[in-house]
Motif scaffolding. Structure first.
Motif, PDB file in Angstrom:
ATOM      1  N   LEU A  95       9.072   8.328  -2.712  1.00 14.66           N
ATOM      2  CA  LEU A  95       8.736   7.555  -1.506  1.00 14.66           C
ATOM      3  C   LEU A  95       9.659   6.800  -1.281  1.00 14.66           C
ATOM      4  N   ALA A  96      10.284   6.253  -2.260  1.00 15.73           N
ATOM      5  CA  ALA A  96      10.977   4.990  -2.219  1.00 15.73           C
ATOM      6  C   ALA A  96      12.389   5.571  -1.271  1.00 15.73           C
ATOM      7  N   GLY A  97      12.389   6.807  -1.436  1.00 12.69           N
ATOM      8  CA  GLY A  97      13.929   7.452  -0.733  1.00 12.69           C
ATOM      9  C   GLY A  97      13.578   7.631   0.607  1.00 12.69           C
ATOM     10  N   ILE A  98      12.316   7.187   1.163  1.00 12.06           N
ATOM     11  CA  ILE A  98      12.389   7.380   2.775  1.00 12.06           C
ATOM     12  C   ILE A  98      13.319   6.700   3.601  1.00 12.06           C
ATOM     13  N   ARG A  99      13.591   7.271   4.827  1.00  7.10           N
ATOM     14  CA  ARG A  99      14.657   6.636   5.677  1.00  7.10           C
ATOM     15  C   ARG A  99      14.151   6.287   6.958  1.00  7.10           C
ATOM     16  N   THR A 100      12.909   6.438   7.392  1.00  6.48           N
ATOM     17  CA  THR A 100      12.234   6.073   8.511  1.00  6.48           C
ATOM     18  C   THR A 100      12.401   4.483   8.512  1.00  6.48           C
ATOM     19  N   THR A 101      12.723   3.914   9.752  1.00  5.91           N
ATOM     20  CA  THR A 101      12.822   2.573   9.540  1.00  5.91           C
ATOM     21  C   THR A 101      12.076   1.762  10.753  1.00  5.91           C
ATOM     22  N   ALA A 102      11.529   0.628  10.511  1.00  4.94           N
ATOM     23  CA  ALA A 102      10.852  -0.145  11.444  1.00  4.94           C
ATOM     24  C   ALA A 102      11.595  -1.574  11.766  1.00  4.94           C
ATOM     25  N   GLN A 103      12.438  -1.838  12.636  1.00  4.74           N
ATOM     26  CA  GLN A 103      13.075  -3.016  12.778  1.00  4.74           C
ATOM     27  C   GLN A 103      12.148  -3.808  13.907  1.00  4.74           C
TER      28      GLN A 103
END
Length: 381
Positions: A134-142
């Motif tokens: 899970l630490a490798g997820i790439r979905t971002t919320a800026q």
């Protein structure tokens, strides 16, 4: 044997739910499998009859029922078929995040419709390049003013097609060290600009359970949809995964019980070489071995459910149960199909569907390899 956590009121509830399923699910399940989708009308009927989110507080329209009621629902849905797993995910995996970490405003806004069946939920963790890690997820919320701008892609999302409310696991801080400290949970609603469904995934089994890709392209989500605190998402996930894995173990044991029951009935009626298949000692021994393993799984599971209801920390045991029961159910499926002979490979026999449906249980909610790493860690190794 009756589990310690079940009382007379749970038995009454089970009987009512079974009658509901006999009318609203069993006659239609085969068609749902052909259609590759469970209709929203079934969700609405579940809600209307009080079978969605029973544990939610009465203030939001729930029954404030204990987890044993959820167990009854999970068991009876699995007896119909494994493709109803999305309802258990809604009731006992996604909704607890909103209950536990949601603000009063969020709860009042979302929970009543989740209970009525008007709103269907999903949780979006897995990505094309990140599953167990899970630490490798790439979905971002800026953050951009009073909104988050979400970008990324999720896959293998249960209830992905129907979902009106999706708890998205994303990174609000891409520079956090360690990386998991940058993870947050953001709730995305159906009509969010920039949010769209990818394809409905064509699976080996669980045919009527909708699984899909979800795509976020500059999706604009209000900051008010943040669940809990920024950067605490990973910790929230770790706290809730105990129940998620217990839900999977419950389904696995019920599936094994159903497959064994169907196979015993089949071999009692099927004849070969002038006598019933059940008269052959080799068949009897295989059935005895399976019955023993199923009973061991049930006994362990019931004790675990009892401890979970008492809010004990059973992370190690839940990991053991999720790993062992799903492996056991997969072995039972193989043996039961074999004992059905050629008919076991025919779609008219339920064992064929069960054989397709059960393998994924050892993969989702954390692969069984991940379960073993948790057990090892809990052992202090």
């Amino acid at each position: 044997m009756t589990a310690r956590y079940l009382q007379e009121e749970h038995d009454i509830f089970r009987e009512a739910f079974r009658k509901f399923l006999q009318k609203e699910a069993y006659p239609h399940y085969e068609q749902w499998e052909k259609d590759r989708l469970i209709p929203r009308s079934f969700w609405e009927k579940m809600g209307k009859n009080g079978f969605l989110c029973p544990g939610v507080d009465e203030a939001y329209g729930g029954l404030n029922a204990d987890f044993a009621y959820s167990v009854v629902i999970l068991e009876e849905l699995e007896r119909v078929g494994s493709s109803l797993v999305g309802i258990g995910l809604h009731n006992d995996i996604v909704i607890p995040y909103i209950e536990e970490y949601g603000t009063e405003k969020q709860k009042k806004r979302w929970l009543p419709k989740c209970i009525s069946g008007e709103v269907i939920t999903a949780i979006a963790m897995t990505e094309p390049g990140a599953g167990s890690d899970l630490a490798g997820i790439r979905t971002t919320a800026q953050k951009d003013g009073d909104h988050y701008i979400l970008n990324g892609e999720k896959t293998f999302i249960t209830n992905g097609i129907h979902a009106d409310l999706v708890v998205v696991v994303c990174k609000t801080d891409t520079k956090a060290i360690p990386a998991h400290k940058g993870i947050s949970l953001v709730v995305v609603e159906r009509d969010t600009p920039g949010f769209k469904r990818g394809k409905k995934l064509d699976k080996v089994g669980l045919h009527s359970q909708d699984t899909a890709e979800l795509i976020f392209e500059d999706a604009k989500v209000p900051v008010d949809n943040l669940l809990g605190e920024e950067g605490k998402g990973f910790y929230y996930l770790m706290q809730q995964l105990q129940q998620e894995r217990l839900v999977v173990a419950i389904a696995a044991v019920i599936a094994a019980e159903e497959m064994l029951k169907q196979t015993v009935e089949y071999v009692k009626n099927r004849q070969a070489f002038g006598r019933k298949i059940s008269d052959f000692q080799s068949v009897q021994f295989r059935l005895a071995e399976m019955a023993t393993e199923v009973e061991i799984g049930r006994t362990f599971l019931d004790d675990l459910i009892d401890q979970h209801i008492q809010k004990k920390n059973v992370v190690k045991k839940v990991s053991m149960a999720k790993y062992w029961t799903t492996e056991m159910a997969r072995k039972v499926a193989t043996q039961c199909m074999q004992l059905h002979g050629g008919y076991g490979y025919m779609e008219e026999y339920e064992i064929a569907r069960r054989y397709r449906d059960i393998p994924v249980a050892s993969i989702y909610a954390g692969t069984n390899e991940i379960m073993k790493t948790i057990i090892v860690k809990e052992m202090g190794l």
